[in-house]
Design a protein around this motif. Structure first.
Motif, PDB file in Angstrom:
ATOM      1  N   VAL A  31       0.835  -1.212   0.000  1.00  0.00           N
ATOM      2  CA  VAL A  31       0.000   0.000   0.000  1.00  0.00           C
ATOM      3  C   VAL A  31       0.865   1.256   0.000  1.00  0.00           C
ATOM      4  CG1 VAL A  31      -1.954  -1.119   1.089  1.00  0.00           C
ATOM      5  CG2 VAL A  31      -0.201  -0.047   2.517  1.00  0.00           C
ATOM      6  N   LYS A  32       2.182   1.061  -0.056  1.00  0.00           N
ATOM      7  CA  LYS A  32       3.084   2.203  -0.095  1.00  0.00           C
ATOM      8  C   LYS A  32       3.135   2.762  -1.518  1.00  0.00           C
ATOM      9  CE  LYS A  32       5.957   0.058   3.475  1.00  0.00           C
ATOM     10  NZ  LYS A  32       7.307  -0.466   3.794  1.00  0.00           N
ATOM     11  N   HIS A  33       3.903   3.824  -1.680  1.00  0.00           N
ATOM     12  CA  HIS A  33       4.051   4.471  -2.984  1.00  0.00           C
ATOM     13  C   HIS A  33       4.518   3.460  -4.024  1.00  0.00           C
ATOM     14  CE1 HIS A  33       6.275   6.650  -6.127  1.00  0.00           C
ATOM     15  NE2 HIS A  33       5.448   7.659  -5.905  1.00  0.00           N
ATOM     16  N   PHE A  34       3.845   3.466  -5.172  1.00  0.00           N
ATOM     17  CA  PHE A  34       4.231   2.561  -6.256  1.00  0.00           C
ATOM     18  C   PHE A  34       3.873   3.204  -7.584  1.00  0.00           C
ATOM     19  CE2 PHE A  34       3.314  -0.649  -9.429  1.00  0.00           C
ATOM     20  CZ  PHE A  34       4.446  -1.438  -9.372  1.00  0.00           C
ATOM     21  N   ASN A  35       4.762   3.037  -8.572  1.00  0.00           N
ATOM     22  CA  ASN A  35       4.476   3.558  -9.906  1.00  0.00           C
ATOM     23  C   ASN A  35       5.358   2.843 -10.926  1.00  0.00           C
ATOM     24  OD1 ASN A  35       3.013   5.410 -11.590  1.00  0.00           O
ATOM     25  ND2 ASN A  35       4.922   6.494 -11.924  1.00  0.00           N
ATOM     26  N   SER A  36       4.761   2.473 -12.051  1.00  0.00           N
ATOM     27  CA  SER A  36       5.522   1.876 -13.146  1.00  0.00           C
ATOM     28  C   SER A  36       4.668   1.974 -14.402  1.00  0.00           C
ATOM     29  CB  SER A  36       5.875   0.418 -12.843  1.00  0.00           C
ATOM     30  OG  SER A  36       6.840  -0.066 -13.765  1.00  0.00           O
ATOM     31  N   HIS A  37       5.223   1.533 -15.523  1.00  0.00           N
ATOM     32  CA  HIS A  37       4.437   1.553 -16.757  1.00  0.00           C
ATOM     33  C   HIS A  37       3.365   0.470 -16.683  1.00  0.00           C
ATOM     34  CE1 HIS A  37       3.353   1.371 -20.991  1.00  0.00           C
ATOM     35  NE2 HIS A  37       3.965   2.543 -21.136  1.00  0.00           N
ATOM     36  N   PRO A  38       2.108   0.788 -17.038  1.00  0.00           N
ATOM     37  CA  PRO A  38       1.017  -0.192 -16.880  1.00  0.00           C
ATOM     38  C   PRO A  38       1.202  -1.472 -17.682  1.00  0.00           C
ATOM     39  CG  PRO A  38       0.295   1.743 -18.132  1.00  0.00           C
ATOM     40  CD  PRO A  38       1.613   2.089 -17.526  1.00  0.00           C
ATOM     41  N   PHE A  39       1.954  -1.450 -18.776  1.00  0.00           N
ATOM     42  CA  PHE A  39       2.171  -2.674 -19.546  1.00  0.00           C
ATOM     43  C   PHE A  39       3.007  -3.687 -18.773  1.00  0.00           C
ATOM     44  CE2 PHE A  39       1.669  -0.692 -24.074  1.00  0.00           C
ATOM     45  CZ  PHE A  39       0.382  -0.304 -23.745  1.00  0.00           C
ATOM     46  N   TRP A  40       3.754  -3.224 -17.768  1.00  0.00           N
ATOM     47  CA  TRP A  40       4.579  -4.112 -16.966  1.00  0.00           C
ATOM     48  C   TRP A  40       3.841  -4.615 -15.728  1.00  0.00           C
ATOM     49  CZ3 TRP A  40       8.292  -6.117 -19.415  1.00  0.00           C
ATOM     50  CH2 TRP A  40       9.183  -5.399 -20.209  1.00  0.00           C
ATOM     51  N   ALA A  41       2.620  -4.168 -15.491  1.00  0.00           N
ATOM     52  CA  ALA A  41       1.912  -4.540 -14.265  1.00  0.00           C
ATOM     53  C   ALA A  41       1.819  -6.059 -14.066  1.00  0.00           C
ATOM     54  CB  ALA A  41       0.524  -3.900 -14.237  1.00  0.00           C
ATOM     55  N   PRO A  42       1.452  -6.856 -15.089  1.00  0.00           N
ATOM     56  CA  PRO A  42       1.389  -8.305 -14.863  1.00  0.00           C
ATOM     57  C   PRO A  42       2.732  -8.906 -14.444  1.00  0.00           C
ATOM     58  CG  PRO A  42       0.199  -7.718 -16.864  1.00  0.00           C
ATOM     59  CD  PRO A  42       0.954  -6.488 -16.432  1.00  0.00           C
ATOM     60  N   LEU A  43       3.809  -8.467 -15.079  1.00  0.00           N
ATOM     61  CA  LEU A  43       5.122  -8.999 -14.723  1.00  0.00           C
ATOM     62  C   LEU A  43       5.490  -8.638 -13.292  1.00  0.00           C
ATOM     63  CD1 LEU A  43       7.840 -10.318 -15.294  1.00  0.00           C
ATOM     64  CD2 LEU A  43       8.606  -8.168 -16.302  1.00  0.00           C
ATOM     65  N   LEU A  44       5.269  -7.382 -12.901  1.00  0.00           N
ATOM     66  CA  LEU A  44       5.631  -6.952 -11.557  1.00  0.00           C
ATOM     67  C   LEU A  44       4.803  -7.682 -10.499  1.00  0.00           C
ATOM     68  CD1 LEU A  44       6.069  -3.146 -12.276  1.00  0.00           C
ATOM     69  CD2 LEU A  44       7.865  -4.728 -11.553  1.00  0.00           C
ATOM     70  N   VAL A  45       3.504  -7.806 -10.733  1.00  0.00           N
ATOM     71  CA  VAL A  45       2.657  -8.545  -9.792  1.00  0.00           C
ATOM     72  C   VAL A  45       3.145  -9.985  -9.678  1.00  0.00           C
ATOM     73  CG1 VAL A  45       0.334  -9.492  -9.453  1.00  0.00           C
ATOM     74  CG2 VAL A  45       0.618  -7.082 -10.055  1.00  0.00           C
ATOM     75  N   ALA A  46       3.467 -10.610 -10.805  1.00  0.00           N
ATOM     76  CA  ALA A  46       3.919 -12.000 -10.793  1.00  0.00           C
ATOM     77  C   ALA A  46       5.234 -12.153 -10.030  1.00  0.00           C
ATOM     78  CB  ALA A  46       4.079 -12.497 -12.228  1.00  0.00           C
ATOM     79  N   ILE A  47       6.172 -11.265 -10.288  1.00  0.00           N
ATOM     80  CA  ILE A  47       7.469 -11.355  -9.605  1.00  0.00           C
ATOM     81  C   ILE A  47       7.302 -11.199  -8.096  1.00  0.00           C
ATOM     82  CG2 ILE A  47       9.638 -10.114  -9.227  1.00  0.00           C
ATOM     83  CD1 ILE A  47       9.850  -9.731 -12.213  1.00  0.00           C
ATOM     84  N   PHE A  48       6.500 -10.224  -7.673  1.00  0.00           N
ATOM     85  CA  PHE A  48       6.348  -9.995  -6.234  1.00  0.00           C
ATOM     86  C   PHE A  48       5.539 -11.097  -5.560  1.00  0.00           C
ATOM     87  CE2 PHE A  48       6.907  -5.380  -7.588  1.00  0.00           C
ATOM     88  CZ  PHE A  48       8.276  -5.433  -7.345  1.00  0.00           C
ATOM     89  N   LEU A  49       4.612 -11.720  -6.269  1.00  0.00           N
ATOM     90  CA  LEU A  49       3.934 -12.889  -5.701  1.00  0.00           C
ATOM     91  C   LEU A  49       4.925 -14.036  -5.540  1.00  0.00           C
ATOM     92  CD1 LEU A  49       0.503 -12.904  -7.586  1.00  0.00           C
ATOM     93  CD2 LEU A  49       0.918 -12.334  -5.186  1.00  0.00           C
TER      94      LEU A  49
END
Length: 249
Positions: free
Chosen positions: A64-82
């Protein structure tokens, strides 16, 4: 994706997290930027990973902290952090390093995404569509848009799956894609597409000296902007004036 926590399979929860990635920017705000949408996407996966309510609450707070990236990378980032959360749960990754990893990964991919996707890819699609429409190829223009949309969805599914299955190791593979240089190549292609639009819109028969003269003028204007000798706003006004002179003289 077949790993289980207790009696629950992680697969269906991770699929829900992937689908929520499409809403990663829906809760954009000036304080946390994309943190609301990102934590929303992480939620199903975190609930499947952690049985202990206390550990689940701690994991939620990490996103819930500050986060920002390009939306096309959202699936990859979510997957990596999971994938990293599974390692944290199993004691194979130090929780204290997560914030540093999250910031470094998201900002690095954001810079690549802004350059390759927004600064090159989307512009290529727009310019190519304009070229096709000016040539009267309306069906081909529509097919190009559909093809690129489908390609983007395949890219999102592939990067999400790779992030889940390979975790942080996929970042090394991603580095070998050399996306930054591909973005530069696309910029050259975009320059050629702009030239084609000029040819299609030119109001009179082509004159070789007009084009040579125009190339010299535009090249000179580009040089003074790049070297900082003249503000780009002034150059924009000069280009408009030159365009009007060409049209009416």
């Amino acid at each position: 994706m077949e790993e289980k926590t207790g009696k629950r399979s992680l697969g269906p929860a991770f699929v829900r997290s992937f689908l929520r990635c499409y809403f990663a920017s829906a809760g954009f705000n000036t304080r946390g930027l994309q943190n609301v949408g990102f934590s929303y996407a992480m939620q199903p996966g975190l609930e499947a990973i952690y049985d202990d309510p206390a550990e689940l609450a701690k994991a939620r707070k990490r996103y819930v902290k500050h986060f920002n990236s390009h939306p096309f990378w959202a699936p990859l980032l979510v997957a990596i952090f999971l994938s990293v959360e599974v390692q944290i749960r199993d004691g194979r990754f130090p929780e204290l390093l997560l914030d540093k990893l999250k910031n470094t990964t998201s900002y690095t991919l954001s810079a690549i995404g802004d350059s390759v996707f927004s600064g090159s890819g989307l512009i290529f699609w727009a310019l190519a569509t304009v070229n096709l429409l000016l040539a009267g190829l309306h069906t081909q223009a529509m097919l190009l848009g559909i093809g690129m949309f489908v390609g983007l969805q395949i890219f999102k599914v592939f990067t999400f799956w790779s992030g889940i299955s390979k975790g942080l190791g996929f970042l090394d593979e991603l580095k070998r894609w050399d996306l930054i240089n591909w973005g530069e190549r696309l910029k050259f292609a975009n320059g050629f597409l702009v030239l084609l639009i000029w040819v299609q819109l030119w109001p009179r028969p082509l004159n070789v000296w007009d084009w040579y003269g125009g190339a010299v003028v535009l090249g000179g204007l580009g040089w003074v902007v790049t070297t900082g000798k003249v503000a780009r706003e002034i150059v924009a006004v000069i280009v408009v004036v030159l365009g009007l002179l060409v049209k009416f003289v």
